[in-house]
Design a protein around this motif. Structure first.
Motif, PDB file in Angstrom:
ATOM      1  N   ALA A 243       0.833  -1.209   0.000  1.00  0.00           N
ATOM      2  CA  ALA A 243       0.000   0.000   0.000  1.00  0.00           C
ATOM      3  C   ALA A 243       0.865   1.254   0.000  1.00  0.00           C
ATOM      4  O   ALA A 243       0.554   2.245  -0.668  1.00  0.00           O
ATOM      5  N   PHE A 244       1.994   1.223   0.752  1.00  0.00           N
ATOM      6  CA  PHE A 244       2.893   2.384   0.784  1.00  0.00           C
ATOM      7  C   PHE A 244       3.519   2.634  -0.586  1.00  0.00           C
ATOM      8  O   PHE A 244       3.649   3.776  -1.029  1.00  0.00           O
ATOM      9  N   LEU A 245       3.911   1.550  -1.264  1.00  0.00           N
ATOM     10  CA  LEU A 245       4.532   1.704  -2.581  1.00  0.00           C
ATOM     11  C   LEU A 245       3.551   2.234  -3.624  1.00  0.00           C
ATOM     12  O   LEU A 245       3.962   2.725  -4.665  1.00  0.00           O
ATOM     13  N   ALA A 246       2.250   2.121  -3.339  1.00  0.00           N
ATOM     14  CA  ALA A 246       1.244   2.643  -4.268  1.00  0.00           C
ATOM     15  C   ALA A 246       1.025   4.143  -4.098  1.00  0.00           C
ATOM     16  O   ALA A 246       0.421   4.789  -4.961  1.00  0.00           O
ATOM     17  N   THR A 247       1.505   4.718  -2.987  1.00  0.00           N
ATOM     18  CA  THR A 247       1.356   6.157  -2.763  1.00  0.00           C
ATOM     19  C   THR A 247       2.383   6.915  -3.606  1.00  0.00           C
ATOM     20  O   THR A 247       3.392   6.341  -4.040  1.00  0.00           O
ATOM     21  N   PRO A 248       2.153   8.220  -3.862  1.00  0.00           N
ATOM     22  CA  PRO A 248       3.135   9.011  -4.641  1.00  0.00           C
ATOM     23  C   PRO A 248       4.533   8.976  -4.047  1.00  0.00           C
ATOM     24  O   PRO A 248       5.521   8.870  -4.775  1.00  0.00           O
ATOM     25  N   LEU A 249       4.637   9.045  -2.695  1.00  0.00           N
ATOM     26  CA  LEU A 249       5.957   8.994  -2.061  1.00  0.00           C
ATOM     27  C   LEU A 249       6.604   7.632  -2.279  1.00  0.00           C
ATOM     28  O   LEU A 249       7.807   7.532  -2.567  1.00  0.00           O
ATOM     29  N   GLY A 250       5.811   6.573  -2.176  1.00  0.00           N
ATOM     30  CA  GLY A 250       6.349   5.229  -2.393  1.00  0.00           C
ATOM     31  C   GLY A 250       6.820   5.035  -3.815  1.00  0.00           C
ATOM     32  O   GLY A 250       7.874   4.418  -4.053  1.00  0.00           O
ATOM     33  N   VAL A 251       6.064   5.552  -4.782  1.00  0.00           N
ATOM     34  CA  VAL A 251       6.463   5.458  -6.192  1.00  0.00           C
ATOM     35  C   VAL A 251       7.770   6.204  -6.427  1.00  0.00           C
ATOM     36  O   VAL A 251       8.667   5.725  -7.137  1.00  0.00           O
ATOM     37  N   LEU A 252       7.902   7.395  -5.791  1.00  0.00           N
ATOM     38  CA  LEU A 252       9.130   8.183  -5.929  1.00  0.00           C
ATOM     39  C   LEU A 252      10.325   7.436  -5.357  1.00  0.00           C
ATOM     40  O   LEU A 252      11.396   7.353  -5.990  1.00  0.00           O
ATOM     41  N   ILE A 253      10.161   6.856  -4.161  1.00  0.00           N
ATOM     42  CA  ILE A 253      11.262   6.127  -3.532  1.00  0.00           C
ATOM     43  C   ILE A 253      11.644   4.907  -4.371  1.00  0.00           C
ATOM     44  O   ILE A 253      12.829   4.618  -4.587  1.00  0.00           O
ATOM     45  N   LEU A 254      10.629   4.191  -4.872  1.00  0.00           N
ATOM     46  CA  LEU A 254      10.899   3.008  -5.689  1.00  0.00           C
ATOM     47  C   LEU A 254      11.637   3.376  -6.969  1.00  0.00           C
ATOM     48  O   LEU A 254      12.572   2.682  -7.393  1.00  0.00           O
ATOM     49  N   THR A 255      11.241   4.491  -7.570  1.00  0.00           N
ATOM     50  CA  THR A 255      11.910   4.959  -8.794  1.00  0.00           C
ATOM     51  C   THR A 255      13.365   5.313  -8.514  1.00  0.00           C
ATOM     52  O   THR A 255      14.264   4.979  -9.302  1.00  0.00           O
ATOM     53  N   LEU A 256      13.614   5.992  -7.374  1.00  0.00           N
ATOM     54  CA  LEU A 256      14.985   6.364  -7.014  1.00  0.00           C
ATOM     55  C   LEU A 256      15.840   5.124  -6.754  1.00  0.00           C
ATOM     56  O   LEU A 256      17.007   5.066  -7.158  1.00  0.00           O
ATOM     57  N   VAL A 257      15.256   4.121  -6.086  1.00  0.00           N
ATOM     58  CA  VAL A 257      16.003   2.883  -5.815  1.00  0.00           C
ATOM     59  C   VAL A 257      16.350   2.181  -7.123  1.00  0.00           C
ATOM     60  O   VAL A 257      17.486   1.718  -7.325  1.00  0.00           O
ATOM     61  N   LYS A 258      15.376   2.107  -8.047  1.00  0.00           N
ATOM     62  CA  LYS A 258      15.637   1.467  -9.342  1.00  0.00           C
ATOM     63  C   LYS A 258      16.716   2.216 -10.107  1.00  0.00           C
ATOM     64  O   LYS A 258      17.588   1.608 -10.744  1.00  0.00           O
ATOM     65  N   ALA A 259      16.676   3.572 -10.040  1.00  0.00           N
ATOM     66  CA  ALA A 259      17.693   4.360 -10.734  1.00  0.00           C
ATOM     67  C   ALA A 259      19.076   4.109 -10.147  1.00  0.00           C
ATOM     68  O   ALA A 259      20.061   3.970 -10.889  1.00  0.00           O
ATOM     69  N   LEU A 260      19.158   4.015  -8.808  1.00  0.00           N
ATOM     70  CA  LEU A 260      20.455   3.769  -8.174  1.00  0.00           C
ATOM     71  C   LEU A 260      20.981   2.373  -8.506  1.00  0.00           C
ATOM     72  O   LEU A 260      22.192   2.177  -8.657  1.00  0.00           O
ATOM     73  N   LEU A 261      20.070   1.384  -8.637  1.00  0.00           N
ATOM     74  CA  LEU A 261      20.503   0.039  -8.996  1.00  0.00           C
ATOM     75  C   LEU A 261      21.135  -0.002 -10.378  1.00  0.00           C
ATOM     76  O   LEU A 261      21.947  -0.878 -10.678  1.00  0.00           O
ATOM     77  N   PHE A 262      20.765   0.964 -11.244  1.00  0.00           N
ATOM     78  CA  PHE A 262      21.394   1.062 -12.554  1.00  0.00           C
ATOM     79  C   PHE A 262      22.655   1.914 -12.503  1.00  0.00           C
ATOM     80  O   PHE A 262      23.681   1.569 -13.074  1.00  0.00           O
ATOM     81  N   LEU A 263      22.567   3.068 -11.815  1.00  0.00           N
ATOM     82  CA  LEU A 263      23.639   4.061 -11.897  1.00  0.00           C
ATOM     83  C   LEU A 263      24.882   3.675 -11.100  1.00  0.00           C
ATOM     84  O   LEU A 263      25.996   3.954 -11.541  1.00  0.00           O
ATOM     85  N   VAL A 264      24.709   3.058  -9.932  1.00  0.00           N
ATOM     86  CA  VAL A 264      25.886   2.715  -9.118  1.00  0.00           C
ATOM     87  C   VAL A 264      26.784   1.710  -9.838  1.00  0.00           C
ATOM     88  O   VAL A 264      27.997   1.937  -9.980  1.00  0.00           O
ATOM     89  N   PRO A 265      26.239   0.585 -10.356  1.00  0.00           N
ATOM     90  CA  PRO A 265      27.116  -0.312 -11.145  1.00  0.00           C
ATOM     91  C   PRO A 265      27.683   0.358 -12.385  1.00  0.00           C
ATOM     92  O   PRO A 265      28.825   0.071 -12.786  1.00  0.00           O
ATOM     93  N   LEU A 266      26.906   1.270 -12.989  1.00  0.00           N
ATOM     94  CA  LEU A 266      27.398   1.971 -14.175  1.00  0.00           C
ATOM     95  C   LEU A 266      28.603   2.838 -13.838  1.00  0.00           C
ATOM     96  O   LEU A 266      29.602   2.835 -14.562  1.00  0.00           O
ATOM     97  N   LEU A 267      28.527   3.573 -12.723  1.00  0.00           N
ATOM     98  CA  LEU A 267      29.648   4.436 -12.331  1.00  0.00           C
ATOM     99  C   LEU A 267      30.875   3.602 -11.978  1.00  0.00           C
ATOM    100  O   LEU A 267      32.006   3.988 -12.302  1.00  0.00           O
ATOM    101  N   ILE A 268      30.663   2.459 -11.326  1.00  0.00           N
ATOM    102  CA  ILE A 268      31.794   1.575 -11.039  1.00  0.00           C
ATOM    103  C   ILE A 268      32.380   1.038 -12.341  1.00  0.00           C
ATOM    104  O   ILE A 268      33.600   0.948 -12.520  1.00  0.00           O
ATOM    105  N   GLY A 269      31.479   0.707 -13.292  1.00  0.00           N
ATOM    106  CA  GLY A 269      31.948   0.238 -14.597  1.00  0.00           C
ATOM    107  C   GLY A 269      32.741   1.288 -15.344  1.00  0.00           C
ATOM    108  O   GLY A 269      33.759   0.981 -15.991  1.00  0.00           O
ATOM    109  N   VAL A 270      32.302   2.555 -15.251  1.00  0.00           N
ATOM    110  CA  VAL A 270      33.037   3.648 -15.893  1.00  0.00           C
ATOM    111  C   VAL A 270      34.430   3.770 -15.291  1.00  0.00           C
ATOM    112  O   VAL A 270      35.426   3.926 -15.999  1.00  0.00           O
ATOM    113  N   ALA A 271      34.506   3.685 -13.949  1.00  0.00           N
ATOM    114  CA  ALA A 271      35.805   3.804 -13.279  1.00  0.00           C
ATOM    115  C   ALA A 271      36.748   2.691 -13.728  1.00  0.00           C
ATOM    116  O   ALA A 271      37.923   2.941 -14.054  1.00  0.00           O
ATOM    117  N   TYR A 272      36.240   1.469 -13.794  1.00  0.00           N
ATOM    118  CA  TYR A 272      37.118   0.350 -14.139  1.00  0.00           C
ATOM    119  C   TYR A 272      37.312   0.196 -15.641  1.00  0.00           C
ATOM    120  O   TYR A 272      38.208  -0.538 -16.064  1.00  0.00           O
TER     121      TYR A 272
END
Length: 339
Positions: free
Chosen positions: A5-34
């Motif tokens: 129910a929390f993830l269905a709220t606007p705040l939950g959707v925002l947090i979920l979107t940010l988590v998904k973005a970080l799951l992509f960007l953090v490995p990408l930044l590590i990949g860029v470094a290496y």
């Protein structure tokens, strides 16, 4: 309140979107470094040198040492530079390289935004990348930086035309602008086989699009010092550097999706299907990146007239001809996809 129910709220959707973005960007930044580490190691091996081998075991901490060095350096602003635009340009270049990953699928369902016009989104983002280069050259208030920016912008625009025709050829075979649909259409045959000339044109165009050798004309030290970012230092320079390597990974991912079957095992062969899709996807990206580095170690830099001749007099007519030929064959054989 339950988690669902929390993830269905606007705040939950925002947090979920940010988590998904970080799951992509953090490995990408590590990949860029290496990727910077891998480039030095690959070039060293091809030139019978050792490469980074001091900072950490096998030199594995070298990217972190470089990052700390950049952070510790002073950011120097040229006296006549446009302060706001001068600082905006590297951030724009880096940000565009990151947000393009929003539509890149790594596995079925593993994508931040599975939109139906993903290819158009990537077209728009890659076109905006020219602005970071032009702004950097103009805001520096230096004739060398401005000349480098003009050359780089002309180069990027020239090869985007050929890349556009290549992508339209792939879209014609798939019948969709969705990147997941492009991958699913290659379950039996990767497009690099029936569209091999377009595969070659696209990959060479990505070298020019990312200003990589043998098309690194904007950075021709003997002609224009160091290109459009000659006045940059410290983290401002590092952001351009990170943007270039992030774009290399992005273009390798796009090549993988359009021509190498994305996360699919080779031609659906049973001995390979047990390997997870993301592993195949990363392996294909690594192969494309290795070819990027291999080309750098092998080919001398083109002259500017050779660069433009290749783009406008060879790639553009060839890609346009292959587009018309593909459309004709699909129409004649009745293979045009129906949507």
């Amino acid at each position: 309140m339950s988690m669902s129910a929390f993830l269905a709220t606007p705040l939950g959707v925002l947090i979920l979107t940010l988590v998904k973005a970080l799951l992509f960007l953090v490995p990408l930044l590590i990949g860029v470094a290496y990727l910077t580490y891998a480039e030095r190691k690959v070039l060293a091996a091809m030139q019978l040198r050792k490469g980074p081998n001091v900072v950490g075991p096998f030199g594995l901490f070298q990217p972190f040492a470089d990052a700390i060095k950049m952070l510790m350096k002073e950011t120097i602003l040229p006296a006549g530079a446009n302060r706001g635009l001068f600082l905006l340009a590297p951030m724009l270049t880096f940000a565009l390289a990151m947000i393009a990953w929003a539509v890149i699928p790594v596995n079925p369902g593993w994508v931040n935004a599975n939109i139906n016009v993903g290819i158009l989104y990537l077209f728009a983002i890659s076109s905006l990348g020219v602005y970071g280069v032009i702004i950097a050259g103009w805001a520096s208030n230096s004739k060398y930086a401005f000349l480098g920016a003009l050359r780089s912008a002309a180069q990027m625009v020239s090869y985007e035309v050929s890349m556009g025709f290549v992508i339209v050829t792939v879209v014609l075979c798939v019948g969709s602008l969705n990147l997941t649909a492009v991958v699913e259409a290659q379950r039996n045959w990767w497009f690099c086989i029936p569209l091999f000339p377009m595969f070659v044109v696209f990959f060479i165009s990505t070298l020019a699009e990312t200003n990589r050798p043998p098309f690194d004309l904007p950075e021709g030290e003997s002609e224009i010092v160091a290109g459009f970012f000659v006045e940059y230092s410290s983290m401002s320079f590092a952001l351009f550097f990170l943007g270039e390597y992030a774009n290399m990974i992005l273009m390798s991912a796009l090549t993988t999706i359009l021509f190498l079957g994305g996360w699919l095992a080779p031609f659906g062969l049973a001995p390979f299907t047990w390997i997870p899709g993301p592993v195949w996807f990363i392996a294909k990206i690594c192969f494309c990146l290795f070819v990027f580095l291999w080309v750098r170690a092998t080919f001398p830099r083109y002259r500017y007239d050779q660069l433009m001749r290749l783009g406008w007099k060879v790639f553009l007519p060839l890609s346009l001809f292959w587009l018309v030929l593909t459309a004709g064959v699909l129409e004649f054989a009745g293979w045009l996809p129906v949507t």
